[in-house]
Design a protein around this motif. Sequence first.
Motif, mmCIF file in Angstrom:
data_model
loop_
_atom_site.group_PDB
_atom_site.id
_atom_site.type_symbol
_atom_site.label_atom_id
_atom_site.label_comp_id
_atom_site.label_asym_id
_atom_site.label_seq_id
_atom_site.Cartn_x
_atom_site.Cartn_y
_atom_site.Cartn_z
ATOM 1 N N HIS A 453 0.828 -1.210 0.000
ATOM 2 C CA HIS A 453 0.000 0.000 0.000
ATOM 3 C C HIS A 453 0.864 1.263 0.000
ATOM 4 O O HIS A 453 0.470 2.281 -0.573
ATOM 5 C CB HIS A 453 -0.979 -0.003 1.179
ATOM 6 C CG HIS A 453 -0.366 0.291 2.507
ATOM 7 N ND1 HIS A 453 0.285 -0.654 3.263
ATOM 8 C CD2 HIS A 453 -0.292 1.450 3.233
ATOM 9 C CE1 HIS A 453 0.717 -0.118 4.384
ATOM 10 N NE2 HIS A 453 0.383 1.167 4.391
ATOM 11 N N LEU A 454 2.049 1.201 0.612
ATOM 12 C CA LEU A 454 2.950 2.354 0.556
ATOM 13 C C LEU A 454 3.427 2.580 -0.867
ATOM 14 O O LEU A 454 3.472 3.723 -1.352
ATOM 15 C CB LEU A 454 4.144 2.129 1.476
ATOM 16 C CG LEU A 454 3.859 1.967 2.974
ATOM 17 C CD1 LEU A 454 5.152 1.664 3.727
ATOM 18 C CD2 LEU A 454 3.199 3.232 3.529
ATOM 19 N N GLN A 484 12.656 6.645 13.430
ATOM 20 C CA GLN A 484 12.081 7.666 12.537
ATOM 21 C C GLN A 484 10.652 8.043 12.951
ATOM 22 O O GLN A 484 9.698 7.838 12.182
ATOM 23 C CB GLN A 484 12.080 7.173 11.088
ATOM 24 C CG GLN A 484 13.445 6.807 10.529
ATOM 25 C CD GLN A 484 13.396 6.543 9.037
ATOM 26 O OE1 GLN A 484 13.239 7.468 8.234
ATOM 27 N NE2 GLN A 484 13.549 5.295 8.641
ATOM 28 N N PRO A 485 10.458 8.586 14.142
ATOM 29 C CA PRO A 485 9.089 8.895 14.587
ATOM 30 C C PRO A 485 8.356 9.857 13.660
ATOM 31 O O PRO A 485 7.120 9.812 13.586
ATOM 32 C CB PRO A 485 9.311 9.509 15.973
ATOM 33 C CG PRO A 485 10.740 9.933 16.002
ATOM 34 C CD PRO A 485 11.475 8.970 15.139
ATOM 35 N N GLU A 486 9.112 10.690 12.955
ATOM 36 C CA GLU A 486 8.466 11.631 12.034
ATOM 37 C C GLU A 486 7.830 10.920 10.843
ATOM 38 O O GLU A 486 7.016 11.506 10.115
ATOM 39 C CB GLU A 486 9.483 12.673 11.546
ATOM 40 C CG GLU A 486 10.581 12.161 10.624
ATOM 41 C CD GLU A 486 11.766 11.530 11.347
ATOM 42 O OE1 GLU A 486 12.846 11.440 10.731
ATOM 43 O OE2 GLU A 486 11.608 11.111 12.524
ATOM 44 N N HIS A 487 8.193 9.653 10.632
ATOM 45 C CA HIS A 487 7.631 8.887 9.512
ATOM 46 C C HIS A 487 6.836 7.683 10.014
ATOM 47 O O HIS A 487 6.688 6.691 9.297
ATOM 48 C CB HIS A 487 8.747 8.419 8.579
ATOM 49 C CG HIS A 487 9.591 9.516 8.025
ATOM 50 N ND1 HIS A 487 9.046 10.619 7.392
ATOM 51 C CD2 HIS A 487 10.946 9.692 8.007
ATOM 52 C CE1 HIS A 487 10.026 11.424 7.013
ATOM 53 N NE2 HIS A 487 11.170 10.906 7.373
ATOM 54 N N SER A 488 6.314 7.765 11.217
ATOM 55 C CA SER A 488 5.645 6.618 11.835
ATOM 56 C C SER A 488 4.450 6.118 11.024
ATOM 57 O O SER A 488 4.088 4.940 11.107
ATOM 58 C CB SER A 488 5.196 6.968 13.254
ATOM 59 O OG SER A 488 4.297 8.069 13.239
ATOM 60 N N ALA A 489 3.850 6.988 10.217
ATOM 61 C CA ALA A 489 2.703 6.565 9.408
ATOM 62 C C ALA A 489 3.085 5.448 8.440
ATOM 63 O O ALA A 489 2.241 4.631 8.051
ATOM 64 C CB ALA A 489 2.122 7.752 8.645
ATOM 65 N N CYS A 490 4.361 5.408 8.051
ATOM 66 C CA CYS A 490 4.827 4.380 7.116
ATOM 67 C C CYS A 490 5.030 3.034 7.795
ATOM 68 O O CYS A 490 5.348 2.042 7.122
ATOM 69 C CB CYS A 490 6.129 4.815 6.454
ATOM 70 S SG CYS A 490 5.963 6.264 5.375
ATOM 71 N N ALA A 491 4.877 2.993 9.116
ATOM 72 C CA ALA A 491 5.074 1.743 9.860
ATOM 73 C C ALA A 491 3.781 1.245 10.492
ATOM 74 O O ALA A 491 3.800 0.302 11.279
ATOM 75 C CB ALA A 491 6.136 1.947 10.945
#
Length: 507
Positions: A453-454, A484-491
């Motif tokens: 989905h990414l 990478q908390p700023e990119h947590s949406a990707c996880a």
Amino acid sequence: MHADSSPVLDRPHSKPAALRWRNRYAALGPAFHTRLPAQALPQPHWVATSDSAAALLGWPADWADRPDWHALEVLSGGPPWEDSEPLATVYSGHQFGVWAGQLGDGRALLLGEIDTPNGPMELQIKGGGRTPYSRMGDGRAVLRSSIREFLCSEAMHHLGIPTTRALAIVGSALPVRRETMETAAVVTRVAPSFVRFGHFEHFAHHGLPTELRALADFVIEHHYPACRDATNPYAALLEAVARRTAVLMADWQAVGFCHGVMNTDNLSILGLTIDYGPFGFLDGFDPGHVCNHSDHQGRYAYARQPGVALWNLHALAQAMLPLIAMGGEVTEATGDLALEAIEPYKAVFAGTLEARLRGKLGLATARDDDRQLADDWLALMAAERADYTITWRRLARHSPADPGAVRDLFLDRPAFDAWAERYARRLAAEGSIDAERGERMNRVNPKFVLRNHLCENAIRAAQAGDFGETRHLLKVLERPYDEQPEHSACAEFPPDWAQTLEVSCSS
């Protein structure tokens, strides 16, 4: 059209000082390839480039934008750099377990081989137009599949898994028909060699022993020099390939990667992940998961990948029998020697996977019952279709005092608690310290993988003219083990609509 046909190429661009060509595969001769120019994309534009892959080549950071490099034109199929020798290689192979006959680079062109600080590397463009091996295809790649290959090549490298690399994607408005009308793109790929099992099968099947030997000698000389001094160099080569393939399969299984089309023409003689088509990383853990919508029989399901690799090694061994006979008659003893050469695959795969799983569990020492502990954990995950990446990552935060992070992923709490008690005893037996264990586990259990989905989000944005998501996702995937908390949406867990995504051989 073969090498001695000498097609007329457009006038080449001046060679950048950083490019020192070697072109060793080109020197093998016309039986191995066809020389021809690419077919340029009209009005090309950069979609994305990999700074990491460029650094591998020793290229300057601004290589893509330097006017004197003409990189956009060259890597979109335009006139090549001076001393480049564009060619398409010929190979054959088994596809879905069936002999498919002659195949070859139907949409790929090897621009040549260059010296780099990391040894000789081949540059190949994929999507550069028809070749004699296109088999009625158009020789093009589409933006969708190019983004998938580019991102996954780089993601796998940063996960620490052997792979071909991806230097750049070039896009164009040129229409290309697949299931629907799409736009064209070209991926530039990098590897020490793109030789596949199928190259050996081609010359063996067509009864060309001289060429078969030349290919094997080439691979030994340039990529497996330790085999030269063996009693039987060709059996030694086969064994070395089997060992590398075993390690690659263990890496795939440990990270939850499904290749999707493990034909013999898609297995690298160097043990690299090659040809990213209908691949996928597991979401909910299902050992029987089939990521390729075209694989109706489930031949290449996740759990079957190690067995398929061994099947492919048998096909390679069959192709190499005339070599292993060392100029003599192929006898039963020759076959026994070939089987002996690939036998280490089983132990190397099992041992490597056990080591990978022990690391994923955070175990610092080895005990005989560790594999059973890991297998029972995987069975627990499979029973509840627990998310493969998230569950392993959360296990790093698990402790008897605070089991919630991972325990909450399981509906069958008693089953989880029973396993967790065994895990706690195992950790206590080696005096494990939770904080140290967690750090070890986070170095081998990625937080970020290229979920379908990414990739689909990046593709949809790119098809609308926005390449920012592709470039952003690349940066995230270059640090898969960092928080990478700023990119947590990707996880996060995949959305419900991700379950409807299908990838096939056209992907």
